[in-house]
Design an enzyme around this catalytic site. Structure first.
Site, mmCIF file in Angstrom:
data_model
loop_
_atom_site.group_PDB
_atom_site.id
_atom_site.type_symbol
_atom_site.label_atom_id
_atom_site.label_comp_id
_atom_site.label_asym_id
_atom_site.label_seq_id
_atom_site.Cartn_x
_atom_site.Cartn_y
_atom_site.Cartn_z
ATOM 1 N N ASP A 70 -15.864 8.592 -3.720
ATOM 2 C CA ASP A 70 -15.136 9.307 -2.337
ATOM 3 C C ASP A 70 -14.572 10.165 -2.007
ATOM 4 O OD1 ASP A 70 -12.368 7.958 -1.456
ATOM 5 O OD2 ASP A 70 -11.618 7.688 -2.846
ATOM 6 N N ARG B 21 -14.264 -7.445 0.591
ATOM 7 C CA ARG B 21 -12.767 -6.771 0.470
ATOM 8 C C ARG B 21 -12.393 -8.701 1.081
ATOM 9 N NH1 ARG B 21 -10.880 -1.694 0.459
ATOM 10 N NH2 ARG B 21 -8.816 -2.986 0.345
ATOM 11 N N ARG C 200 0.706 -1.062 0.188
ATOM 12 C CA ARG C 200 0.114 -0.307 -0.132
ATOM 13 C C ARG C 200 0.991 1.624 0.285
ATOM 14 N NH1 ARG C 200 -5.394 0.917 1.514
ATOM 15 N NH2 ARG C 200 -5.468 2.777 3.522
ATOM 16 N N GLN D 269 -10.255 -2.682 -4.356
ATOM 17 C CA GLN D 269 -11.212 -1.999 -3.152
ATOM 18 C C GLN D 269 -12.484 -2.075 -5.508
ATOM 19 O OE1 GLN D 269 -12.547 -0.479 -1.471
ATOM 20 N NE2 GLN D 269 -14.385 -0.472 -2.341
ATOM 21 N N HIS E 6 -6.425 1.364 -7.246
ATOM 22 C CA HIS E 6 -7.045 0.419 -5.847
ATOM 23 C C HIS E 6 -7.535 -0.649 -6.956
ATOM 24 C CE1 HIS E 6 -7.680 -0.672 -2.343
ATOM 25 N NE2 HIS E 6 -8.367 1.072 -1.714
ATOM 26 N N CYS F 156 -15.818 3.809 -0.443
ATOM 27 C CA CYS F 156 -14.998 3.244 -0.648
ATOM 28 C C CYS F 156 -14.362 3.391 1.345
ATOM 29 C CB CYS F 156 -13.316 2.819 -1.749
ATOM 30 S SG CYS F 156 -12.563 4.949 -1.844
#
Length: 313
Positions: free
Chosen positions: A232, A300, A110, A140, A137, A272
């Site tokens: 987001d 996830r 990450r 996600q 991402h 998210c």
């Protein structure tokens, strides 16, 4: 490893999501659904496997779901905290990759920069999974479309509107959305559009899957008749100094009750997380029955377990 996992023939890494074609995404969803329904069948799937988790950014969902997922599959993880010293500062990324490949069987990273992930993959001979970067991402977005398939029973022709910043999440929604044949409308203020190269690649794939990609300016036009509305944060980690200016630029882009009245009657809301109630989304929408944000968060775990089994077996 089950027969479902054995049929997947993906590339060695998950860096952008562009590595995988529509058929591979479909097979991944089949595997994730089986893992979710019958987790006991997969308890030894990563037995004897070790993964390094490299995190330059704080995390709740990503860290917990990967650590729990790895452990529940019989594997183990080593957490490498790079929230202080960035990857490559103390030791070159090339040397980090060449060391880790001697000890572990995979890397989950990450990072701030996509280039850091690309460099890890280029110099290590073990799978590298993008757990978030400034560009993409993919974990996600794969979980998001898996969640939408659970909700609606299919994804081809599904109308999803994304309202907000053309950021990493937006890029991955375009990338994966094109591969599942969805109709994606993105509404952003001028200057905050998604990368044209990402849009172009998504449109190319959408032509093959009968999906559709549209980049718009108006949130109202984007959400009209939509079955899913996604947003987001307006300022991502690393953009804190831009928060005030972005708040002004995105003032008309809040997902609220008035905007949702333009959607399909059964439309759902996605985010998210973490969410800023009263900013990119109203509290009323975030906490409404239309919100499936915690279904996304749960999935996830299941989708990432499928990713791990696919790349490490």
């Amino acid at each position: 490893m089950t027969a479902i996992a054995a049929t997947l023939t993906l590339t060695n890494d998950l860096l952008t999501g562009m590595e995988w074609g529509p058929a591979q995404v479909r097979e991944l969803f089949h595997l994730a659904a089986d893992i979710k329904a019958r987790p006991d069948r997969y308890r030894g799937g990563l037995a004897g496997r070790f993964l390094a988790l490299i995190f330059e950014k704080p995390s709740l969902r990503t860290r917990v779901t990967f650590e729990v997922g790895i452990s529940s599959l019989g594997g183990a993880s080593v957490f490498l905290d790079h929230t202080g010293a960035r990857l490559g500062q103390r030791e070159s990324i090339r040397d980090v990759a060449r060391n880790l490949e001697r000890w572990v069987q995979g890397i989950v990273a990450r990072t701030f920069a996509q280039e850091s992930l690309d460099e890890l993959a280029a110099h290590g001979r073990i799978p590298v999974i993008n757990a978030l970067s400034d560009r993409f991402h993919p974990c996600q977005a794969l979980s998001d479309f898996f969640t939408l398939e659970e909700r609606f029973g299919g994804l081809r022709g599904l109308k999803l509107a994304y309202v907000g910043d053309g950021n990493n999440v937006c890029h991955s929604l375009l990338t994966i959305g094109a591969r599942v044949g969805a109709q994606i409308r993105v509404a952003t203020p001028a200057g905050f559009e998604p990368d044209p190269l990402v849009v172009s690649e998504a449109k190319r794939v959408a032509r093959e899957t009968r999906g559709k990609i549209e980049i718009l300016r108006s949130p109202q036009e984007a959400v009209a008749g939509a079955q899913a509305v996604y947003t987001d944060v307006w300022a991502s980690m690393g953009q804190e100094e831009e928060a005030a200016a972005r708040g002004i630029a995105f003032a008309g882009y809040q997902v609220n009750e008035a905007l949702l009245r333009l959607t399909d009657p059964d439309a759902v809301f996605l985010h998210c997380l973490p969410a800023h109630r009263g900013s990119e989304v109203s509290a009323g929408v975030m906490d409404s029955e239309r919100s499936i944000v915690f279904d996304q968060a749960e999935n996830r775990l299941h989708v990432q377990k499928a990713i791990l089994l696919t790349l490490l077996n």
